[in-house]
Write an enzyme that holds these catalytic residues in place. Structure first.
Site, PDB file in Angstrom:
ATOM      1  N   ASP A  16       0.844  -1.239   0.013  1.00 32.17           N
ATOM      2  CA  ASP A  16      -0.140   0.141   0.048  1.00 32.17           C
ATOM      3  C   ASP A  16       0.631   0.967   0.007  1.00 32.17           C
ATOM      4  OD1 ASP A  16      -2.377   1.066   0.082  1.00 32.17           O
ATOM      5  OD2 ASP A  16      -2.985   0.166   1.512  1.00 32.17           O
ATOM      6  N   TRP A  52      -2.820   3.664  -6.185  1.00 34.96           N
ATOM      7  CA  TRP A  52      -4.371   4.424  -6.759  1.00 34.96           C
ATOM      8  C   TRP A  52      -4.217   4.876  -7.927  1.00 34.96           C
ATOM      9  CZ3 TRP A  52      -2.227   6.525  -2.046  1.00 34.96           C
ATOM     10  CH2 TRP A  52      -2.524   5.730  -0.765  1.00 34.96           C
ATOM     11  N   GLY A  53      -3.418   4.706  -8.675  1.00 36.71           N
ATOM     12  CA  GLY A  53      -3.135   5.429 -10.142  1.00 36.71           C
ATOM     13  C   GLY A  53      -2.352   6.566 -10.002  1.00 36.71           C
ATOM     14  N   ASP A  89     -10.373   3.929  -4.260  1.00 32.66           N
ATOM     15  CA  ASP A  89     -11.298   2.800  -3.603  1.00 32.66           C
ATOM     16  C   ASP A  89     -12.510   2.841  -4.355  1.00 32.66           C
ATOM     17  OD1 ASP A  89      -8.930   2.383  -2.044  1.00 32.66           O
ATOM     18  OD2 ASP A  89      -9.978   2.342  -0.088  1.00 32.66           O
TER      19      ASP A  89
END
Ligand code: GAL
Length: 445
Positions: A156, A200-201, A221
């Site tokens: 993450d 998350w891009g 998300d």
């Protein structure tokens, strides 16, 4: 101050050494050639996970028949650890949430024929991480996860250090963990941990992440609203080229349940079908994020559509479907509520078409077959409907899906059925520029 400078100097020195190493080619690792199918705890439980819940969901994957159609990974997401490392520096499994220890859990899950997965060296809920400032922890933590019996690591991106610590840049930041995984595999002779990147891009991972891992999140998300689903489809419609064997755009969990309240209320049956179809045909990992004890029969049958899953898991063709026409927008327009509607792609058994009605009322959807680059002119095609599971005759030159429901989807597999009949119309299906060798345009062009 003196020790900080020393630390920084040693980091930079290590980085310089590291960057002279040959590049890590995750593509050649041999694991996760196809998108990973399974279950992830985050959307259903958040930090409320427990050993009992994870085991119960693992058993439910089996009893609900999900394992047998391919959902074999059980992924624990955040909050599995104690807040502090041990005196020797290891991450410690939470005694309250996992009282029998991680090995006990992974042994039981492997006995069910599943892999076990882990998340968060660097968690968003403030559990221990592998800080970028302490290089050795990458090796230590990768080894611990493997010793615990995990096969998969979600990495993450919360709480990233200030720039004076991560001067190695985004690529260098991920090279460390990839190198630790590759080294561990070499040292132990075991398959490398599957590495799932989750930033998350933000840094356009589709450009670089396949060097390091087998999937990379492309968006923030998901929440189970139609707006979230269309926004993710829209963003991914521009980067479909990045997915192929051993490296996949990860569109986040598949958690749409039209009829339960387990974080999934607010979408219709048609929207849930569209969600699943788009994720599967765009070759995203399919990680179920719904609480399995509350799953509806409707959602279960959507998730178990084996004709759709077969495209996601195609062992011969790894590429995604891509838009050939945007539909209600001009092509290439970004529109998060009305993404591209007309998509096609290759598969081992023929050409796949995906039509999404982004309107909030039923619509007929028409296209000329040769708008798809994978269709040959002058041929006819047998049409298989991947949702009704019926053979729907032969398409010649064009196809109309009648009355596609609001926010609904049509998924088709077209297979070549030979030359089109001689009476099929003008010399070209698409008349613009269709010209005889003598220079005259086709009649009607
Ligand atoms: C987010 C991630 C989620 C989940 C969460 C856990 O960054 O996008 O999928 O892993 O962290 O805290």
């Amino acid at each position: 101050m003196g020790s900080f400078v020393l630390l920084l100097a040693s980091i930079l020195a290590s980085w310089t050494l590291l960057s002279r190493e040959p590049r890590v080619h995750a593509l050649e690792d041999g694991v996760a050639k196809l998108p990973v199918l399974g279950y992830n705890t985050w959307n259903a439980y958040g930090c409320g996970i427990s050993e009992a819940a994870v085991l119960s969901d693992a058993h439910m994957l089996v009893s609900l028949g999900l394992r047998d159609v391919g959902y074999t990974h059980v992924n624990i997401d955040d909050c599995y650890a104690e807040k502090n490392r041990s005196a020797s520096g290891d991450i410690v499994a939470s005694a309250a949430r996992f009282p029998s220890g991680m090995n006990n859990l992974t042994d039981q899950i492997h006995a069910l024929n599943m892999c076990y997965s882990d998340s968060g060296w660097y968690t968003c809920a403030h559990y221990p991480v592998t800080p970028h400032s302490f290089l050795t922890l990458h090796d230590r933590d990768a080894k611990l996860f493997q010793d615990w019996g995990f096969d998969y690591l979600k990495f993450d991106n919360c709480a990233i250090p200030y720039d004076d610590i991560i001067r190695q840049g985004i690529v260098g930041k991920y090279e460390r963990i990839a190198t630790a995984i590759a080294q561990l595999a070499q040292d132990t002779g075991k398959p490398p941990l599957i590495l799932s990147l989750c930033e998350w891009g933000n840094e356009q991972p589709w450009l670089w992440a396949k060097r390091f891992g087998q999937s990379w999140r492309t968006t923030g998300d998901i929440n189970t609203s139609w707006g979230s689903i269309t926004s993710i489809i829209n963003q991914n419609s521009f980067i479909t080229w990045a997915s192929d064997f051993f490296g996949h755009n990860d569109m986040d969990m598949v958690c749409a349940d039209p009829s339960t309240s387990s974080g999934n209320s607010g979408i219709t049956h048609e929207e849930a079908k569209t969600h699943f179809t788009a994720w599967a045909l765009m070759k995203s990992p399919l990680l179920i994020g719904t609480n399995l004890s509350a799953i509806s029969q409707d959602n279960l049958s959507i998730l178990k559509n084996q004709e759709i899953l077969a495209i996601n898991q195609d062992p011969v063709v790894g590429t995604s479907v891509s838009p050939f026409r945007w539909g209600i927008n001009p092509n290439w327009v970004s529109n998060s509520t009305h993404p591209a509607q007309y998509w096609s792609g290759e598969s081992q058994n023929g050409t796949v078409f995906m039509l999404i009605n982004t309107l909030s009322k039923p619509a007929d959807m028409f296209f000329s077959l040769t708008e798809s680059p994978w269709i040959r002119a002058g041929r006819q095609y047998a049409v298989r409907d991947l949702w009704t599971h019926t053979d729907n005759g032969t398409a010649i030159r064009n196809f109309t899906a009648k009355a596609v429901p609001a926010h609904g989807v049509v998924a088709l597999l077209l297979t070549d059925a030979g030359d089109e009949p001689p009476s099929s119309g003008p010399p070209c299906a698409v008349l613009q520029w269709c010209m005889d060798k003598n220079g005259t345009l086709a009649p009607g062009a």
